[in-house]
Write an enzyme that holds these catalytic residues in place. Structure first.
Site, PDB file in Angstrom:
ATOM      1  N   ARG A 181       6.050  50.062  70.532  1.00  0.00           N
ATOM      2  CA  ARG A 181       7.201  50.814  71.027  1.00  0.00           C
ATOM      3  C   ARG A 181       8.065  51.143  69.826  1.00  0.00           C
ATOM      4  O   ARG A 181       8.186  50.358  68.885  1.00  0.00           O
ATOM      5  CB  ARG A 181       7.994  49.998  72.040  1.00  0.00           C
ATOM      6  CG  ARG A 181       7.306  49.866  73.364  1.00  0.00           C
ATOM      7  CD  ARG A 181       7.184  51.168  74.123  1.00  0.00           C
ATOM      8  NE  ARG A 181       8.474  51.575  74.693  1.00  0.00           N
ATOM      9  CZ  ARG A 181       8.687  52.764  75.237  1.00  0.00           C
ATOM     10  NH1 ARG A 181       7.726  53.682  75.257  1.00  0.00           N
ATOM     11  NH2 ARG A 181       9.875  53.065  75.749  1.00  0.00           N
ATOM     12  N   GLU A 192      21.012  53.115  71.268  1.00  0.00           N
ATOM     13  CA  GLU A 192      19.622  52.768  70.963  1.00  0.00           C
ATOM     14  C   GLU A 192      18.707  53.282  72.072  1.00  0.00           C
ATOM     15  O   GLU A 192      18.828  52.865  73.230  1.00  0.00           O
ATOM     16  CB  GLU A 192      19.511  51.249  70.839  1.00  0.00           C
ATOM     17  CG  GLU A 192      18.252  50.761  70.182  1.00  0.00           C
ATOM     18  CD  GLU A 192      18.340  49.277  69.835  1.00  0.00           C
ATOM     19  OE1 GLU A 192      17.549  48.508  70.415  1.00  0.00           O
ATOM     20  OE2 GLU A 192      19.206  48.889  69.020  1.00  0.00           O
ATOM     21  N   ARG A 218      10.148  33.364  79.068  1.00  0.00           N
ATOM     22  CA  ARG A 218      11.154  32.529  78.408  1.00  0.00           C
ATOM     23  C   ARG A 218      12.573  33.050  78.659  1.00  0.00           C
ATOM     24  O   ARG A 218      13.472  32.845  77.856  1.00  0.00           O
ATOM     25  CB  ARG A 218      10.864  32.476  76.902  1.00  0.00           C
ATOM     26  CG  ARG A 218       9.624  31.668  76.576  1.00  0.00           C
ATOM     27  CD  ARG A 218       9.134  31.897  75.173  1.00  0.00           C
ATOM     28  NE  ARG A 218      10.186  31.639  74.183  1.00  0.00           N
ATOM     29  CZ  ARG A 218      10.096  31.993  72.902  1.00  0.00           C
ATOM     30  NH1 ARG A 218       9.019  32.620  72.483  1.00  0.00           N
ATOM     31  NH2 ARG A 218      11.071  31.734  72.064  1.00  0.00           N
ATOM     32  N   ARG A 256      21.069  29.703  82.369  1.00  0.00           N
ATOM     33  CA  ARG A 256      21.910  28.524  82.121  1.00  0.00           C
ATOM     34  C   ARG A 256      22.849  28.290  83.291  1.00  0.00           C
ATOM     35  O   ARG A 256      23.471  29.228  83.773  1.00  0.00           O
ATOM     36  CB  ARG A 256      22.756  28.721  80.860  1.00  0.00           C
ATOM     37  CG  ARG A 256      21.966  28.796  79.592  1.00  0.00           C
ATOM     38  CD  ARG A 256      22.835  28.412  78.410  1.00  0.00           C
ATOM     39  NE  ARG A 256      22.126  28.733  77.185  1.00  0.00           N
ATOM     40  CZ  ARG A 256      22.472  29.701  76.358  1.00  0.00           C
ATOM     41  NH1 ARG A 256      23.541  30.418  76.613  1.00  0.00           N
ATOM     42  NH2 ARG A 256      21.769  29.941  75.274  1.00  0.00           N
ATOM     43  N   TYR A 292       5.657  40.126  66.781  1.00  0.00           N
ATOM     44  CA  TYR A 292       7.106  40.249  66.729  1.00  0.00           C
ATOM     45  C   TYR A 292       7.694  38.971  66.144  1.00  0.00           C
ATOM     46  O   TYR A 292       7.420  37.873  66.616  1.00  0.00           O
ATOM     47  CB  TYR A 292       7.703  40.492  68.116  1.00  0.00           C
ATOM     48  CG  TYR A 292       9.201  40.629  68.053  1.00  0.00           C
ATOM     49  CD1 TYR A 292       9.787  41.815  67.638  1.00  0.00           C
ATOM     50  CD2 TYR A 292      10.028  39.551  68.348  1.00  0.00           C
ATOM     51  CE1 TYR A 292      11.164  41.935  67.532  1.00  0.00           C
ATOM     52  CE2 TYR A 292      11.398  39.660  68.251  1.00  0.00           C
ATOM     53  CZ  TYR A 292      11.961  40.851  67.840  1.00  0.00           C
ATOM     54  OH  TYR A 292      13.317  40.957  67.724  1.00  0.00           O
ATOM     55  N   ARG A 344      21.141  50.122  74.884  1.00  0.00           N
ATOM     56  CA  ARG A 344      22.360  49.402  74.500  1.00  0.00           C
ATOM     57  C   ARG A 344      23.178  50.234  73.523  1.00  0.00           C
ATOM     58  O   ARG A 344      22.669  51.175  72.897  1.00  0.00           O
ATOM     59  CB  ARG A 344      22.034  48.042  73.892  1.00  0.00           C
ATOM     60  CG  ARG A 344      21.131  48.069  72.658  1.00  0.00           C
ATOM     61  CD  ARG A 344      20.822  46.654  72.211  1.00  0.00           C
ATOM     62  NE  ARG A 344      19.971  46.628  71.026  1.00  0.00           N
ATOM     63  CZ  ARG A 344      19.625  45.523  70.369  1.00  0.00           C
ATOM     64  NH1 ARG A 344      20.063  44.355  70.783  1.00  0.00           N
ATOM     65  NH2 ARG A 344      18.854  45.583  69.310  1.00  0.00           N
ATOM     66  N   ASP A 355      11.355  36.999  64.722  1.00  0.00           N
ATOM     67  CA  ASP A 355      12.764  36.931  64.380  1.00  0.00           C
ATOM     68  C   ASP A 355      12.884  36.721  62.876  1.00  0.00           C
ATOM     69  O   ASP A 355      11.907  36.327  62.212  1.00  0.00           O
ATOM     70  CB  ASP A 355      13.443  35.771  65.127  1.00  0.00           C
ATOM     71  CG  ASP A 355      13.660  36.079  66.602  1.00  0.00           C
ATOM     72  OD1 ASP A 355      13.827  37.266  66.929  1.00  0.00           O
ATOM     73  OD2 ASP A 355      13.655  35.134  67.412  1.00  0.00           O
TER      74      ASP A 355
END
Length: 368
Positions: free
Chosen positions: A247, A299, A170, A174, A347, A279, A349
């Site tokens: 992880r 991180e 996914r 764009r 997982y 990041r 959101d």
């Protein structure tokens, strides 16, 4: 004494506690950490809301869930527009016309599509068998090598050729000059931090922190008619089928006294393999802060072992089969509701956690 014992003061447990309390039920929420909020916990530092467990940006297409969270706090207009740093070169994410121009100097969607197609053809991939082949077949070799390979291998601790293709199916691509990472209608950061949401949810609920359910599991179960469990499902059943793999992450947070703006963006991904962190988050930019100092967090992904904080389930065939065994046990458990990221080995959101919690509430209380 209680109608519900809720194990975990994260988003799932807090939504359930709030809704049950609204319906006249008496709830006790316990959490082994010293704070509420789970992984969305934010802590104020120099007037800056620091995301203690990584960047959290709320986004959803669901009007009902957006209305739901807005009853607790006001959201700002923050739009997630991360950038990628590859050995000092800066690229826009998600992959869009800005990225393609930075990489190839192309200025039209047709030119960008042609460039990607040429690189896909050169790779001779018909049926992708791993993440590397999947990524190249979607975006070509240049984007893969600079912006996907190193980041992904750091994130998962494995070569991209050993990772399943579904992880990246996914991938957002764009052909517009739009740096908004998400496609959702609603997006923002709660003004004053995420902890404010959980504070509001739990203000009429009994809460015990620094309290580990497994220290006195049977005694806790006896405190309430039902248990809502949001911890690791394998731990609940004493790992009888083995350990589910995750992880984990390690965070290095630094207060920069004489720097008001460290990187100019809330999130910068480091996509080369050599940089040890994935990041850097500069927290003040989530709320457009103008403080004289700043707070950043590096991180670092790491392999999970028992005792570490589990973040990302490794949903490969072995772990998914193991989870099914635990799920079968959970389905037989009387007066225990399993919910949330760890109890369902999935997982989520934030909007998905809230949706799942509200669905559980409707089922539990026979709401129409």
């Amino acid at each position: 004494m209680y109608d519900y014992l809720i194990v975990g003061a994260g988003l799932f447990g807090s939504v359930f506690a709030y809704e049950a309390t609204k319906r006249g039920k008496k709830c006790l929420v316990i959490d082994k950490r010293n704070h509420i909020g789970g992984n969305i916990y934010t802590e104020e530092m120099d007037g800056i809301q620091v995301h203690k467990y990584g960047a959290h940006i709320f986004h959803t297409n669901n009007q009902d869930i957006w209305n739901y969270v807005n009853q607790f706090v006001t959201f700002n207009r923050y739009t997630n527009s991360p950038v990628a740093n590859y050995k000092g070169e800066i690229y826009n994410l998600p992959f869009n016309m800005n990225t393609f121009y930075q990489l190839w100097g192309v200025t039209s969607p047709d030119e960008a599509k042609q460039k990607i197609e040429t690189q896909k053809q050169a790779a001779h991939i018909t049926e992708p068998s791993n993440l590397e082949e999947q990524a190249i077949s979607l975006v070509g070799s240049d984007i893969y090598e600079k912006l996907i390979k190193g980041y992904t291998e750091k994130q998962w601790g494995r070569p991209a050729t050993e990772l399943p293709p579904f992880i990246i199916k996914r991938l957002p691509v764009r052909f517009t000059f739009d740096n908004n990472y998400f496609n959702d209608r609603f997006q923002g950061i709660p003004i004053g931090g995420y902890t404010k949401i959980i504070d509001q949810m739990l203000k009429n609920v009994d809460v015990q922190l620094n309290t580990d359910y497994f220290d006195k599991k049977q005694a806790f179960k006896n405190l309430a008619k039902k248990t809502v469990y949001t911890g690791m499902i394998d731990q609940y059943f004493d790992y009888i089928y083995g350990t589910l793999e995750y992880r984990s992450l390690h965070f290095e947070t630094k207060r920069l006294e004489h720097t008001s703006n460290y990187q100019g963006n809330a999130v910068v991904n480091y996509t080369d393999r050599e940089t040890p962190y994935t990041r850097i988050i500069e927290h003040k930019h989530f709320e457009f802060g103008t403080q004289d100092q700043t707070v950043i967090t590096e991180e670092y992904p790491q392999e999970w072992k028992p005792g570490d904080e589990p973040y990302y389930p490794i949903n490969n065939t072995k772990n998914n089969e193991r989870y099914k065994q635990y799920k079968a046990l959970a389905d037989q458990e009387e007066n225990v509701i399993f919910g949330g990221r760890l109890a369902t080995y999935k997982y989520y959101d934030m909007h998905q956690v809230i949706g799942a919690a509200l669905a559980t509430v409707r089922k539990e209380f026979d709401d129409n």
